[in-house]
Design a protein around this motif. Structure first.
Motif, PDB file in Angstrom:
ATOM      1  N   ALA A   1       0.832  -1.205   0.000  1.00 49.69           N
ATOM      2  CA  ALA A   1       0.000   0.000   0.000  1.00 49.69           C
ATOM      3  C   ALA A   1       0.866   1.254   0.000  1.00 49.69           C
ATOM      4  CB  ALA A   1      -0.928  -0.010   1.214  1.00 49.69           C
ATOM      5  N   ARG A   2       1.946   1.226   0.775  1.00 47.53           N
ATOM      6  CA  ARG A   2       2.859   2.381   0.808  1.00 47.53           C
ATOM      7  C   ARG A   2       3.479   2.620  -0.562  1.00 47.53           C
ATOM      8  NH1 ARG A   2       7.812   3.861   0.871  1.00 47.53           N
ATOM      9  NH2 ARG A   2       8.569   1.733   0.580  1.00 47.53           N
ATOM     10  N   GLN A   3       3.836   1.542  -1.255  1.00 50.19           N
ATOM     11  CA  GLN A   3       4.451   1.685  -2.570  1.00 50.19           C
ATOM     12  C   GLN A   3       3.466   2.223  -3.601  1.00 50.19           C
ATOM     13  OE1 GLN A   3       6.358  -2.022  -3.632  1.00 50.19           O
ATOM     14  NE2 GLN A   3       7.819  -1.907  -1.930  1.00 50.19           N
ATOM     15  N   ARG A   4       2.178   2.040  -3.359  1.00 50.50           N
ATOM     16  CA  ARG A   4       1.171   2.626  -4.248  1.00 50.50           C
ATOM     17  C   ARG A   4       1.048   4.127  -4.035  1.00 50.50           C
ATOM     18  NH1 ARG A   4      -3.591   1.754  -3.168  1.00 50.50           N
ATOM     19  NH2 ARG A   4      -3.614   0.305  -1.405  1.00 50.50           N
ATOM     20  N   GLY A   5       1.667   4.634  -2.970  1.00 48.14           N
ATOM     21  CA  GLY A   5       1.687   6.070  -2.749  1.00 48.14           C
ATOM     22  C   GLY A   5       0.845   6.556  -1.602  1.00 48.14           C
ATOM     23  N   GLY A   6       0.235   5.648  -0.854  1.00 48.70           N
ATOM     24  CA  GLY A   6      -0.612   6.058   0.251  1.00 48.70           C
ATOM     25  C   GLY A   6       0.162   6.215   1.547  1.00 48.70           C
ATOM     26  N   ALA A   7      -0.487   6.844   2.542  1.00 50.17           N
ATOM     27  CA  ALA A   7       0.097   6.934   3.881  1.00 50.17           C
ATOM     28  C   ALA A   7       0.057   5.548   4.503  1.00 50.17           C
ATOM     29  CB  ALA A   7      -0.698   7.920   4.734  1.00 50.17           C
ATOM     30  N   ALA A   8       1.169   5.085   5.031  1.00 52.23           N
ATOM     31  CA  ALA A   8       1.236   3.737   5.591  1.00 52.23           C
ATOM     32  C   ALA A   8       2.408   3.624   6.540  1.00 52.23           C
ATOM     33  CB  ALA A   8       1.367   2.696   4.481  1.00 52.23           C
ATOM     34  N   PHE A   9       2.261   2.716   7.526  1.00 46.82           N
ATOM     35  CA  PHE A   9       3.394   2.400   8.395  1.00 46.82           C
ATOM     36  C   PHE A   9       3.231   0.980   8.916  1.00 46.82           C
ATOM     37  CE2 PHE A   9       0.412   4.611  11.383  1.00 46.82           C
ATOM     38  CZ  PHE A   9       0.198   3.584  12.304  1.00 46.82           C
ATOM     39  N   ALA A  10       4.361   0.378   9.253  1.00 46.79           N
ATOM     40  CA  ALA A  10       4.404  -0.938   9.903  1.00 46.79           C
ATOM     41  C   ALA A  10       5.479  -0.860  10.973  1.00 46.79           C
ATOM     42  CB  ALA A  10       4.697  -2.048   8.907  1.00 46.79           C
ATOM     43  N   ILE A  11       5.057  -0.884  12.244  1.00 43.71           N
ATOM     44  CA  ILE A  11       5.969  -0.695  13.369  1.00 43.71           C
ATOM     45  C   ILE A  11       6.085  -2.009  14.142  1.00 43.71           C
ATOM     46  CG2 ILE A  11       6.411   0.619  15.481  1.00 43.71           C
ATOM     47  CD1 ILE A  11       4.514   2.792  14.343  1.00 43.71           C
ATOM     48  N   PRO A  12       7.290  -2.578  14.253  1.00 46.91           N
ATOM     49  CA  PRO A  12       7.439  -3.823  15.034  1.00 46.91           C
ATOM     50  C   PRO A  12       7.111  -3.575  16.502  1.00 46.91           C
ATOM     51  CG  PRO A  12       9.378  -3.403  13.661  1.00 46.91           C
ATOM     52  CD  PRO A  12       8.561  -2.148  13.652  1.00 46.91           C
ATOM     53  N   ILE A  13       6.393  -4.542  17.110  1.00 47.10           N
ATOM     54  CA  ILE A  13       6.085  -4.452  18.539  1.00 47.10           C
ATOM     55  C   ILE A  13       5.717  -5.824  19.087  1.00 47.10           C
ATOM     56  CG2 ILE A  13       3.681  -3.794  18.062  1.00 47.10           C
ATOM     57  CD1 ILE A  13       3.838  -2.140  20.735  1.00 47.10           C
ATOM     58  N   GLY A  14       6.344  -6.208  20.176  1.00 45.03           N
ATOM     59  CA  GLY A  14       5.989  -7.416  20.898  1.00 45.03           C
ATOM     60  C   GLY A  14       6.005  -8.681  20.069  1.00 45.03           C
ATOM     61  N   GLY A  15       6.893  -8.774  19.090  1.00 50.78           N
ATOM     62  CA  GLY A  15       6.942  -9.929  18.210  1.00 50.78           C
ATOM     63  C   GLY A  15       5.999  -9.833  17.036  1.00 50.78           C
ATOM     64  N   GLY A  16       5.180  -8.779  16.979  1.00 53.40           N
ATOM     65  CA  GLY A  16       4.240  -8.592  15.885  1.00 53.40           C
ATOM     66  C   GLY A  16       4.471  -7.273  15.189  1.00 53.40           C
ATOM     67  N   ALA A  17       3.400  -6.683  14.674  1.00 54.38           N
ATOM     68  CA  ALA A  17       3.528  -5.429  13.939  1.00 54.38           C
ATOM     69  C   ALA A  17       2.256  -4.603  14.079  1.00 54.38           C
ATOM     70  CB  ALA A  17       3.807  -5.696  12.463  1.00 54.38           C
ATOM     71  N   ALA A  18       2.435  -3.300  14.201  1.00 52.43           N
ATOM     72  CA  ALA A  18       1.325  -2.351  14.183  1.00 52.43           C
ATOM     73  C   ALA A  18       1.291  -1.740  12.793  1.00 52.43           C
ATOM     74  CB  ALA A  18       1.527  -1.268  15.240  1.00 52.43           C
ATOM     75  N   CYS A  19       0.194  -1.944  12.055  1.00 57.54           N
ATOM     76  CA  CYS A  19       0.144  -1.580  10.644  1.00 57.54           C
ATOM     77  C   CYS A  19      -0.991  -0.607  10.347  1.00 57.54           C
ATOM     78  CB  CYS A  19      -0.034  -2.837   9.783  1.00 57.54           C
ATOM     79  SG  CYS A  19       1.334  -4.021   9.948  1.00 57.54           S
ATOM     80  N   PHE A  20      -0.703   0.318   9.462  1.00 61.93           N
ATOM     81  CA  PHE A  20      -1.701   1.248   8.942  1.00 61.93           C
ATOM     82  C   PHE A  20      -1.477   1.356   7.446  1.00 61.93           C
ATOM     83  CE2 PHE A  20      -2.849   5.494   7.443  1.00 61.93           C
ATOM     84  CZ  PHE A  20      -4.184   5.554   7.825  1.00 61.93           C
ATOM     85  N   ALA A  21      -2.562   1.155   6.658  1.00 61.22           N
ATOM     86  CA  ALA A  21      -2.425   1.142   5.199  1.00 61.22           C
ATOM     87  C   ALA A  21      -3.430   2.066   4.525  1.00 61.22           C
ATOM     88  CB  ALA A  21      -2.573  -0.277   4.679  1.00 61.22           C
ATOM     89  N   GLY A  22      -3.897   3.083   5.241  1.00 59.10           N
ATOM     90  CA  GLY A  22      -4.843   4.015   4.663  1.00 59.10           C
ATOM     91  C   GLY A  22      -6.192   3.969   5.362  1.00 59.10           C
ATOM     92  N   GLU A  23      -6.951   5.019   5.236  1.00 57.41           N
ATOM     93  CA  GLU A  23      -8.252   5.116   5.895  1.00 57.41           C
ATOM     94  C   GLU A  23      -9.160   3.949   5.497  1.00 57.41           C
ATOM     95  OE1 GLU A  23     -11.901   8.356   6.464  1.00 57.41           O
ATOM     96  OE2 GLU A  23     -10.249   8.753   5.079  1.00 57.41           O
ATOM     97  N   ASN A  24      -9.774   3.325   6.501  1.00 51.90           N
ATOM     98  CA  ASN A  24     -10.725   2.223   6.306  1.00 51.90           C
ATOM     99  C   ASN A  24     -10.087   0.941   5.779  1.00 51.90           C
ATOM    100  OD1 ASN A  24     -13.049   3.685   7.144  1.00 51.90           O
ATOM    101  ND2 ASN A  24     -13.153   4.664   5.135  1.00 51.90           N
ATOM    102  N   SER A  25      -8.768   0.810   5.871  1.00 53.85           N
ATOM    103  CA  SER A  25      -8.125  -0.415   5.380  1.00 53.85           C
ATOM    104  C   SER A  25      -8.286  -1.560   6.374  1.00 53.85           C
ATOM    105  CB  SER A  25      -6.630  -0.182   5.143  1.00 53.85           C
ATOM    106  OG  SER A  25      -5.981  -1.412   4.839  1.00 53.85           O
ATOM    107  N   PRO A  26      -8.535  -2.785   5.890  1.00 54.30           N
ATOM    108  CA  PRO A  26      -8.554  -3.951   6.784  1.00 54.30           C
ATOM    109  C   PRO A  26      -7.208  -4.241   7.426  1.00 54.30           C
ATOM    110  CG  PRO A  26      -9.603  -4.449   4.674  1.00 54.30           C
ATOM    111  CD  PRO A  26      -8.917  -3.124   4.518  1.00 54.30           C
TER     112      PRO A  26
END
Length: 278
Positions: free
Chosen positions: A26-51
């Motif tokens: 999603a980030r490579q498509r040009g949208g606002a996005a982040f993936a932050i490692p935490i507790g062995g997993g990841a906190a992810c955001f791929a745009g408004e209303n994204s699953p």
């Protein structure tokens, strides 16, 4: 099938990898996005209303500290969305208490089911149905079939706590394919009537969605799609296949009929974003 904490950790690691890879697409498509490692997993955001907007795989790499949770909550709040955590009941038990103490509210559950891949899998060939890998030249057709399936929600069992716009389901499905999912189509009487995918990582075959167009249902297409993906996953040295469903849903009933076992449940906990200040 017994699910140890070690197996749950493998599955949750694969899930975190999938969502993080989809977020990167999603980030490579040009949208606002982040993936932050935490507790062995990841906190992810791929745009408004994204699953993909959630924390996944948490609790199998140690409990996060307050500063780590502060950072991800701030990141989600900056995008104007709640912080949603999907927490396996086999994760570190201290995490649930930590989250509720920070104002997270339980809003639902989802089930993770699996079945071993031991070489006994075999393809199914209903009359008039052919299952084959899907080429890039028919990607948009594959995408339309999968999204149409999600647009007809499962009405059996517990209702989901959230719904997504069609365009965001399409975007997430596209990004999931970019993240390494292998695509399949089912051809029935000469036309593409069904579609599905599987992502394989660290011996885990993640069934990442399948659908059949209404006019072609009840011809064994879903069974054939599932069988093809299981055979190919076993051939690729995966030793377990997994799928996530809503509790008590028709999807859960269908996969349990096909040899899947309930492995564990994820609790869905949400902390709303703060109201903007004037």
């Amino acid at each position: 099938m017994f699910c140890s904490t070690a197996l749950a950790a493998r599955i949750e690691h694969a899930e975190a990898g999938l969502i993080a890879a989809g977020t990167e697409a999603a980030r490579q498509r040009g949208g606002a996005a982040f993936a932050i490692p935490i507790g062995g997993g990841a906190a992810c955001f791929a745009g408004e209303n994204s699953p993909f907007n959630k924390v996944v795989g948490l609790g199998f790499g140690g409990a996060p500290d307050g500063a780590g949770l502060d950072a991800i909550e701030t990141a989600f709040s900056a995008e104007g969305v709640a912080t949603q955590v999907e927490l396996s009941h086999l994760a570190d038990p201290d995490i649930g208490a930590m989250l509720t103490g920070r104002g997270y509210v339980l809003v639902g559950f989802e089930n993770v089911l699996g079945r071993p891949l031991d070489g006994t899998e075999h393809r199914v060939a209903p009359r008039g149905v052919e299952i084959r890998p899907s080429g890039d030249d028919e990607f948009e057709t594959w995408l339309d079939v999968v999204v149409d399936g999600f647009a007809a929600p499962d009405t059996q069992g517990v209702a989901p706590h959230e719904e997504f716009p069609r365009e965001m389901i399409a975007a997430a499905t596209r990004d999931m394919a970019t993240a390494g999912a292998t695509r399949y189509v089912a051809v029935h009487d000469g036309v593409i009537a069904g579609a599905g995918s599987v992502r394989m990582a660290d011996g885990v075959a993640q069934l990442t969605g399948a659908a059949t167009l209404p006019a072609h249902r009840r011809h064994g297409i879903q069974t054939a799609l599932l069988a093809a993906r299981l055979v190919d996953a076993a051939a690729a040295a995966c030793d377990i296949a997994v799928v996530t469903t809503a509790p008590g849903s028709k999807s859960q009933e269908n996969v349990q009929r096909r040899g899947f076992h309930l492995l564990y449940t994820r609790a869905i906990l949400v902390k709303p974003a703060p109201e903007p200040t004037a």
